[in-house]
Scaffold this active site. Sequence first.
Site, PDB file in Angstrom:
ATOM      1  N   ASP A 342       0.832  -1.195   0.000  1.00 22.13           N
ATOM      2  CA  ASP A 342       0.000   0.000   0.000  1.00 22.13           C
ATOM      3  C   ASP A 342       0.872   1.252   0.000  1.00 22.13           C
ATOM      4  O   ASP A 342       1.858   1.329   0.737  1.00 22.13           O
ATOM      5  CB  ASP A 342      -0.893  -0.026   1.250  1.00 22.13           C
ATOM      6  CG  ASP A 342      -1.753   1.206   1.390  1.00 22.13           C
ATOM      7  OD1 ASP A 342      -2.632   1.409   0.542  1.00 22.13           O
ATOM      8  OD2 ASP A 342      -1.537   1.963   2.348  1.00 22.13           O
ATOM      9  N   GLU A 378       1.682  -0.509  -5.019  1.00 26.30           N
ATOM     10  CA  GLU A 378       0.755   0.560  -5.345  1.00 26.30           C
ATOM     11  C   GLU A 378       1.655   1.787  -5.522  1.00 26.30           C
ATOM     12  O   GLU A 378       2.114   2.370  -4.528  1.00 26.30           O
ATOM     13  CB  GLU A 378      -0.260   0.790  -4.226  1.00 26.30           C
ATOM     14  CG  GLU A 378      -1.257   1.885  -4.579  1.00 26.30           C
ATOM     15  CD  GLU A 378      -2.186   2.245  -3.421  1.00 26.30           C
ATOM     16  OE1 GLU A 378      -3.338   2.600  -3.695  1.00 26.30           O
ATOM     17  OE2 GLU A 378      -1.749   2.168  -2.259  1.00 26.30           O
TER      18      GLU A 378
END
Length: 709
Positions: A342, A378
């Site tokens: 993330d 990401e």
Amino acid sequence: MQVWPGHAYPLGATYDGAGTNFAVFSEAAHRIELCLLHDDGSETAVELRETDAFVRHAYLPGIMPGQRYGFRVHGPYEPQNGQRCNSAKLLLDPYARAVSGKIEWGESVYGYPFGKPDARNDLDSAPHTMSSVVVNPYFDWGDDRRPRTDYHRTVIYEAHVKGLTMLHPGLPPELRGTYAGLAHPEVIAHLTELGVTAIELMPVHQFVQDHRLADMGLANYWGYNTIGFFAPHNTYASWGDRGEQVLEFKQAVKALHQAGIEVILDVVYNHTAEGNHLGPTLSFRGLDNASYYRLTDDQRYYMDTTGTGNSLLMRSPHVLQMIMDSLRYWVTEMHVDGFRFDLAATLARQFHEVDRLSSFFDLVQQDPVVSQVKLIAEPWDVGEGGYQVGNFPPLWTEWNGKYRDTVRDLWRGEPRTLAEFAGRLTGSSDLYQDDGRRPLASINFTTCHDGFTLHDMVSYNDKRNDANGEGNRDGESHNRSWNCGAEGETDDPEVLELRGRQMRNFIATLMLSQGVPMLSHGDEFARTQKGNNNAYCQDNELAWIHWPDPEAPDDEFRRNLLEFTRSMVWLRRDHPVFRRRRFFHGRPVEGTHDELSDIAWFTPEGEEMTQEDWQAAHAKAMTVFLNGGAISEPGPRGERISDDSFLLMFNASAETLEFAVPVDHGEQWQVVVDTALPEGVPPGTGPKVAEGEQVTLIGRSLVVLKRPA
């Protein structure tokens, strides 16, 4: 109680069958107490007197799995100097393998009195906070083997443990929303029939329910609020939180592996749940605030490139060690197959700027364990210069946000999209080829947990986030969505038919694109969140998957969409021409005995595309020839790979168009995909078309023709 010196490594609580070794790092502490917690609310404090390189440790004979514990740190409480030690706060072990309980929000779990952020609060947090748990590391993995699915054979299914299982009608109520539910044969059967090879789980590291959301009657559903990087989230366990969650998670991984499905974890190493200077003191902040967090010049405050209040200090050797230890633990002890990071740009901020040569990437590259599993970035964060799609090192794959945006733009009718769409369809060579990566570096997706679901992307122009309690200000406002002529729910049959066609267009495009496709859970049968594009705080039926009823007439469309999705996934899995390991050459390939180019582009009239055709603002239609006889990469034993050839006909315009089958690229073709048909094209039933003949594509539809090898 006997207290032996023990060892400084491994960090955390390590049970060896006779007792437990405890070790914790803090450079700031003057003294650390290990507190053994008892069920009557009392605690036994043991000072950790042995110190090696700022790691305090002790071995306690007879301390068994299930024992709850925490630390009390005596040291400076000087926010202006970046230190927030406070012995009144019971702290979680950063290396805890399991966490018990939950936080009862109140002033006691904060290091300062409310309204006086620079003062010290000496209320005891122990009765109101979570505790670490000693776990039994032993587990019978039997003959468990990682599937080790190659990227070119991978189809990823992004899912939430609770959301996927909570409303599944085939699961016993006590297993819904749990790791055991994830491993239930009904869920695994759905995944295997769908054809996915990997499940990417939204955060399962122990996370915290936010104080603000709790006060609003909401909950942190997504889980991007980690406090324990080694511990499976305790509320996803069906039968206890004194280490049972570890066993249950392992059993789920084992069951998924037996079905040939890899387990990828969505991990949040960029920040913790302690938030900014007004956040609670739960673990890292009270142990050694300045060693764990990136602070501003005024050391009372935190640098925030994550939008959550803090960022971990990625140039700290102790932070880097913790992250690498965590990654290795989940691979070696929990048998997971990869990670999706993330806000991964934050991990590259060794100083301020995003740096692809940062220490974190160096450590991953040379690590013999972590470097061998799937690593998905990401590739952005919310800090300056944080959008880094295409800029990660060669070992990494990336969520390709440019793929998502371009595919959405094409199908909603944006002008001047065709040329970029062609690049995204063929693996985004502009992003990945220059640094030695292949099409498989691109994780392709059109929807994910963050944003509209597939159903809502074709049903809403505007977000509907009022339930989140922020006046509809949260969530992305520019979604590249199109409601097909009516906002939200409608009974208009023409709008519904168009929406269904658009959903099939997105699914088909995803599965026909070079790269690695990722489906978002429930999109295969039109899951809706009623227009909410930021359901992070909706731990309820708005965000949970509603499974289609196999008997209900009203669910016929959803059942048909599921069948269409299955057919597209399996078409991809059956044909290597859709999952090439190298970029196209755009010319005949030597050694393949095929005089045709490996790829060719045509106008709807069957003429090869010119530069003028690509540049035309109105151009929204084309045919792509994929030559199954000109695949340049060899098979696993060096053998030549040969496949059927395909024509992909895209009509993203609103009008019905006639497409000519190009001449000299095959005499006979058969329709195998037509997104205008809700029920799809059953194998072998599609109409046959000769070269030069016309194929009619209604507005906003996609047709695939196959020519046998």
